[in-house]
Design a protein around this motif. Structure first.
Motif, short mmCIF file in Angstrom:
data_model
loop_
_atom_site.label_atom_id
_atom_site.label_comp_id
_atom_site.label_asym_id
_atom_site.label_seq_id
_atom_site.Cartn_x
_atom_site.Cartn_y
_atom_site.Cartn_z
N VAL A 15 0.99 -1.29 0.10
CA VAL A 15 0.18 0.14 0.14
C VAL A 15 1.21 1.00 -0.02
O VAL A 15 0.40 2.45 -0.53
N HIS A 16 2.02 1.05 1.17
CA HIS A 16 2.90 2.13 1.23
C HIS A 16 3.63 2.68 -0.77
O HIS A 16 3.84 4.12 -0.88
N LEU A 17 4.05 1.33 -1.25
CA LEU A 17 4.16 1.81 -2.44
C LEU A 17 3.72 2.38 -3.49
O LEU A 17 3.84 3.91 -4.16
N THR A 18 2.31 2.18 -3.51
CA THR A 18 1.21 2.73 -4.35
C THR A 18 1.17 4.01 -3.39
O THR A 18 1.15 4.71 -4.97
N LEU A 19 0.23 4.53 -2.69
CA LEU A 19 0.03 5.63 -2.42
C LEU A 19 1.76 6.83 -2.80
O LEU A 19 1.48 8.14 -3.33
N ILE A 542 15.31 0.27 -5.92
CA ILE A 542 14.98 -1.01 -4.66
C ILE A 542 14.01 -0.68 -3.69
O ILE A 542 14.16 0.45 -3.67
N ARG A 543 13.51 -1.72 -3.40
CA ARG A 543 12.88 -1.44 -2.81
C ARG A 543 12.51 -0.54 -1.62
O ARG A 543 13.51 -0.71 -0.65
N HIS A 544 11.93 0.34 -0.51
CA HIS A 544 11.98 0.94 0.20
C HIS A 544 12.90 1.82 -0.14
O HIS A 544 13.43 2.86 1.06
N ILE A 545 13.58 2.11 -1.19
CA ILE A 545 14.76 3.29 -1.23
C ILE A 545 14.48 4.89 -2.21
O ILE A 545 14.27 3.89 -3.82
N GLY A 546 13.68 6.02 -1.55
CA GLY A 546 13.31 6.87 -2.15
C GLY A 546 14.28 7.82 -2.11
O GLY A 546 15.25 7.36 -1.84
N GLN A 547 13.86 9.05 -2.62
CA GLN A 547 15.23 10.35 -2.59
C GLN A 547 15.75 10.39 -1.54
O GLN A 547 17.42 10.62 -1.16
N GLY A 548 14.78 9.79 0.22
CA GLY A 548 15.82 10.17 1.26
C GLY A 548 16.19 9.34 1.29
O GLY A 548 17.93 9.66 2.04
N ASN A 549 16.08 7.95 1.47
CA ASN A 549 17.07 7.24 2.13
C ASN A 549 18.53 6.82 0.78
O ASN A 549 19.30 6.21 1.43
N ALA A 550 17.79 7.37 -0.91
CA ALA A 550 18.88 7.17 -1.49
C ALA A 550 20.22 8.48 -1.08
O ALA A 550 21.53 8.10 -0.87
N ARG A 551 19.82 9.68 -0.40
CA ARG A 551 20.37 10.19 0.46
C ARG A 551 21.53 9.76 1.66
O ARG A 551 22.26 10.27 1.74
N LEU A 552 20.14 9.19 2.36
CA LEU A 552 21.66 8.71 3.68
C LEU A 552 22.06 7.86 3.22
O LEU A 552 23.17 7.66 4.08
#
Length: 702
Positions: A15-19, A542-552
């Motif tokens: 659901v999170h990914l869809t949102l 990658i699953r769960h890796i959006g802009q913020g986690n990529a920057r992290l």
């Protein structure tokens, strides 16, 4: 959205990914194209769903989530302006209880007692386009849009044509600051909007949907004479970089703005406490229809600037401000069909196609149904008369079914067990931990499923990833269908393959192309052969890796070679490399597992080899920090008394330090409060520098 209380973690991930995907698409329409596909209230509803989901499943809260990021990168038609102070958005509240919880968070963060009053500055939330105006010794020198919050578009010439925007400070009792950055909202009055659309209709020009679209489209004209002709206006309400600030409270600074010649909203007021703030909201809501400009809520800011400074920011928004949005609006309509969309992870998502209905002045024709279990729980069927609601975020949602109006020949909706794209089996996986079936049904086609492969490629070239100008979603679909692009590396070998002798599929011969358009596309691709590390990591999908986690990840590993070699060496989620990944504050087990699984997959390594033969990933260059702790790793432990732990952590990160949750040989400082336990002992064993609270505050110059 399915019942949060009964949702499994796997269901929540889907659901999170869809949102997230949906919100990003609408961010593109809103910020880049000035043509939102849905009304603000619908967008707010999606964002609210996202926040509720992340509150229930905190492991999903990553820096790349739309809850933590803002906007999109600036378009290429304008020069770029890097904001010295980030232009952030605001968190939303939709009820009085949420406002009271906002006040509670402030009190907890600052450690305030119940007797201490927290005053708020209340102001209408203008529905326009955010802009930042830079003044040197009181003279206007540069203006920019918000952009992605870090970099905006240079619209200096266009802003000079805004009706009530002073080019020089006027009426100041003291010399103006050497440098001051005024921020506010460019908008168009309702009367001027109607006049503009009338003129556009007579001349055969574009008809704007609402004043916000008209203001944004006018302000971002490459021909600034068009902007000057469109009667734009400006309300000042905030500031960015400043050599000095004329006041100790929000209200005092806004009074100085007014004295300098800026328009400050006359409905703004100081409220002694949250209950007064709620009363201010009611008064402004009652006046909404009478105003000659659009508003979509009321903004509340902590009035004391000292407290604002201590509260600081999260990645997307300030802790000291919130927007109370106006309530959702509902309407009744009929579900004409239910269609299944397949995402890049293979998830089958049902969407209700509605008989078009006007909700609060906006026509809606579809609503998300989230997943198979949600359809079953609400017993939603084709032909049903339903109540739909739009509030806050992106897609409208079906609130309830009117069973009295259900057709007699109605039958329960049968969710497909085969993928509508490739025909592969669509199955529900069983969660190994709980033994329950996931709510989401997934296509098993993998790489043979066009929907998954194409969606991954779309993500790779999206605005916040490689951002290849001219190579959009529709072109990716077309090129994929014709076999021209199947992998990310194929994008960068496209020109070479296009020029091969005997090629009968020359791009210049395709509809809509030609020599010039083809050359522009190849040049745009070549322009992205050098990619910043954080964008590259995000682009991999990658699953769960959006802009913020990529920057992290980029900030902690600094180079792709180091990140790849470290994470490729992990084995069964164990060992030093995996522990180092988990030590990054903000990286939980779900994210760590997804990242290591990606790098352990041989097919992904082959894809990376092919891609890295064509592109160069530049190392992460951390922002320069004038701080004694920039780049240092710090751990907090024990009971902290001089500041709350939350405030200590925020302060450290704001100064460029890395906050970790565990002690290792790489830890630079352990800040130990009262009753420090095992971490203190381990720090001493590893000869890590141990500081008490006051020593830490002295070190950072607080």
């Amino acid at each position: 959205m399915a019942d949060l209380k009964n949702m499994t973690s796997e269901e929540a991930k889907e659901v999170h990914l869809t949102l997230v995907d949906t919100i990003r698409k609408h961010d593109e329409s809103y910020y880049r194209e000035d043509d939102p596909a849905i009304p603000d209230a619908e967008y707010d509803e999606l964002r609210k769903q996202l926040l509720e989901l992340e509150a229930r499943f905190p492991e999903l809260v990553t820096p790349d989530s739309p809850s933590q990021s803002l906007g999109v990168a600036p378009a290429k038609g304008f020069g770029k302006v890097k904001h010295k102070v980030s232009m952030l958005s605001l968190d939303n509240a939709f009820s009085n209880d949420e406002l009271r919880e906002f006040e509670g968070r402030i009190r907890r963060f600052l450690g305030l007692g119940p007797a201490e009053e927290v005053a708020f500055f209340a102001e209408p939330k203008i529905d326009g386009l955010s802009a930042s105006l830079r003044y040197k010794k009181g003279r206007f020198i540069q203006g920019a849009t918000r952009g992605d919050g870090q970099v905006g578009e240079d619209i200096t010439a266009n802003l000079r044509g805004v009706t009530d925007l002073p080019l020089e400070f006027a009426g100041a009792k003291a010399p103006p600051p050497d440098l001051f950055e005024i921020r506010g909202e460019v908008y168009m009055s309702k009367a001027d909007f109607l006049e503009l659309n009338k003129a556009q209709a007579e001349s055969g020009g574009k008809i704007f949907a609402n004043p916000r679209n008209a203001a944004a489209g006018s302000l971002r004209q490459l021909d600034h004479s068009i902007t000057a002709s469109r009667k734009l206006r400006f309300f000042a309400y905030a500031w960015g970089e400043a050599s000095s600030v004329p006041g100790q409270t929000q209200a005092e600074v806004l009074a100085a703005f007014k004295n300098w010649g800026f328009s400050v909203n006359p409905l703004s007021e100081v409220c002694a406490n949250m209950e007064e703030a709620i009363d201010a909201y009611r008064k402004i809501e009652e006046l909404r229809a009478e105003l000659d400009y659009d508003i979509d809520g009321v903004v509340f800011k902590v009035n004391r600037l000292e407290w604002q400074s201590r509260l600081g920011f999260v990645s997307r928004s300030p802790r000291w401000a919130i927007a109370h949005k106006f309530p959702a609006e509902r309407a009744t309509t009929i579900i004409e069909d239910i269609e299944i969309q397949v995402g890049r992870t293979g998830a089958l998502t049902p969407v209700a196609r509605l008989h078009p209905v006007t909700v609060g002045g906006v026509v809606v024709s579809n609503a998300t149904l989230h997943n198979e279990d949600e359809i079953i729980r609400k017993d939603i069927r084709i032909g049903d008369t339903v109540v739909v609601q739009r509030a806050g975020d992106v897609i409208p949602q079906v609130v309830e079914v009117n069973l009295e109006k259900r057709p007699k020949d109605s039958a329960p909706y049968e969710f497909p067990t085969r993928c509508p794209i490739c025909g592969s089996h669509a199955v529900k996986e069983v969660n190994e931990t709980t033994g329950k079936e996931d709510a989401v049904r997934r296509c098993t086609g993998g790489l043979i499923c066009r929907a998954q492969a194409v969606e991954r490629l779309k993500h790779f070239i999206s605005r916040n990833a490689l951002d290849i100008e001219g190579l959009g979603a529709k072109l990716i679909e077309s090129f994929y269908q014709d076999g021209l692009i199947k992998t990310p590396a194929d994008i960068f070998t496209l020109e070479k393959r296009d020029a091969e002798p005997g090629n009968l599929q020359r791009i210049k011969n395709r509809e809509g192309f030609g020599e010039k358009a083809t050359r522009n596309l190849f040049d745009a691709i070549d322009d992205k052969r050098e990619v910043p590390l954080d964008r590259f990591v995000y682009a991999l999908g990658i699953r769960h890796i959006g802009q913020g986690n990529a920057r992290l990840l980029a900030r902690n590993y600094l180079s792709f070679d180091k990140l790849r070699s470290s994470l490729s060496d992990t084995s069964d989620n164990a060992g030093d490399a995996y522990a180092e990944l988990l030590d990054i504050d903000g990286i939980g087990a779900a994210v760590a597992d997804a990242v290591t699984e990606f790098f352990r997959e041989d097919r992904n390594q082959e894809m990376l080899d092919d891609l890295l033969a064509e592109v160069t990933v530049t190392d992460f260059d951390p922002p320069a920090q004038d701080s004694a702790v920039a780049g240092k790793t710090v751990v907090f432990t024990g009971t902290l008394e001089l500041m709350t732990r939350q405030e200590m952590k925020a302060k450290a990160e704001g100064l460029g330090a890395k906050v970790s949750g565990s002690i290792s040989a790489k830890t630079d400082y352990l800040v130990a409060g009262a009753n420090a336990g095992s971490k203190l002992k381990k720090a001493k064993d590893l000869d890590v520098t141990v500081l008490n609270e006051q020593e830490w505050l002295d070190l950072i110059g607080n």
